[in-house]
Design an enzyme around this catalytic site. Sequence first.
Site, PDB file in Angstrom:
ATOM      1  N   SER A 284       0.892  -1.192   0.022  1.00 42.97           N
ATOM      2  CA  SER A 284       0.025  -0.076  -0.553  1.00 42.97           C
ATOM      3  C   SER A 284       0.633   1.512  -0.270  1.00 42.97           C
ATOM      4  CB  SER A 284      -0.695  -0.014   1.327  1.00 42.97           C
ATOM      5  OG  SER A 284      -1.476  -0.851   1.378  1.00 42.97           O
ATOM      6  N   SER A 322      -3.795  -3.486  -3.269  1.00 43.66           N
ATOM      7  CA  SER A 322      -3.152  -2.016  -2.738  1.00 43.66           C
ATOM      8  C   SER A 322      -4.300  -1.142  -2.022  1.00 43.66           C
ATOM      9  CB  SER A 322      -2.416  -1.634  -3.255  1.00 43.66           C
ATOM     10  OG  SER A 322      -1.279  -0.386  -3.347  1.00 43.66           O
ATOM     11  N   ASP A 324      -4.737   2.051  -1.236  1.00 51.94           N
ATOM     12  CA  ASP A 324      -3.626   3.708  -2.251  1.00 51.94           C
ATOM     13  C   ASP A 324      -4.544   5.046  -1.402  1.00 51.94           C
ATOM     14  OD1 ASP A 324      -1.784   2.029  -2.808  1.00 51.94           O
ATOM     15  OD2 ASP A 324      -2.321   1.890  -4.796  1.00 51.94           O
TER      16      ASP A 324
END
Length: 407
Positions: A284, A322, A324
């Site tokens: 991340s 992920s 983000d």
Amino acid sequence: MPTTTTSPLTTSPTPRCRIRTLLPTLHLGRYSPGPKNSLTDIPGVLVSTTSIHSSPLYPNAPASSINTGVTTILPRKDWFTHGSFAGLFRFNGSGELTGSHWIEETGLLHSPIIITGSFGVGNAYNGVYEHAIREHSDEEGKAGWFLLPVVGETFDGFLHDVTRFAVTPQHVVAGIYAASGAAVQEGNAGGGTGMICHFFKGGTGSASRVIPTAAEGRSYTIGALVQANYGKMWDFKIGGAPVGRLIYEEQKTKFAADPTNPELLGQAKMLFKVQEAKDKKDGSIIVVIATDAPLHPTQLRRLAKRATVGLARVGGYGTNPSGDIFIAFSTGNTLEVPEEEDPFKPITTTVEVVHDHTINALFEASADCVEEAIYNAVCMAETMEGNGSKIAALNLDKVKGLMEKYL
């Protein structure tokens, strides 16, 4: 003594350094950095980083199994009584940023921003409360106020044994007291201590830009801090050059030519191990953008979106697993919490805002800051062993050699 790069991929005598020192002719945008080239170039913004390599709950745990930490960002020293306008952008949502619903609801940030490892979120959250109770409880020790702590995370379980719960509320309390205007520590520092970026050792990075305005003698500063823990080696780029792919292909060629070499075999095994882990859960990145330009929450949300541009330049594309998550805040307006006011009788306050038609430089500089902050995180990080794994720092001499034909 500066620390030198010792990588299982290659060996480099070049000391760890920021990207501008490593590649002084690399184009990093039109605008100049602030004096520290750091998030703390924004007046009033304070930061501390705490790296943790032991656990009070498991005092006999192997030292190398604990590699985590906490990064503390104070939007302003009086954050408890004076808020800041803020905005959020979720590029991909497989991650956590507590307090985000209230920021989305009101556009106001009334908390430190704490960044840590995924399993440290709960204790970090409690740490903000413990500090607030210590400093702002009433004469009877009661908490007659409203506070939603803002805590973000990325997963450091490859180099750190997350089951040890090494982050404690006391780390956060101490981090709030220790926050200062010094340049942010980068690489294996704070919440970035155990993080990996594009297979190389990643972590914490920061950068800033100074933006001239139409008013003579006046400028605005914008800065970014990243906790970078995402990406595959072959996607890593510097200034558009496919540095990661070139390093990956070189290692693959070396191994194919000499597959029985024990050193190359060990490198290949670790590469495949990390690659397999990244295929399942690709880390991340948390990005914090700050500015003293007076922006309202919608403008700050737009600013946070531009972190995506900087991330993409380096090779991030927001994989499905992920997290983000990007937050931007402004210190350009001081938003005092009213006391003894009737909430059913509206009062007014005056704020200054940048005109939307003149905001482009701030958008551009946001992307530039994020790009450079990720480079700094990777270039400053050092090789780390922990939790049964060893992650090499990016070989800086190799980067200089590969970049010669691109600069």
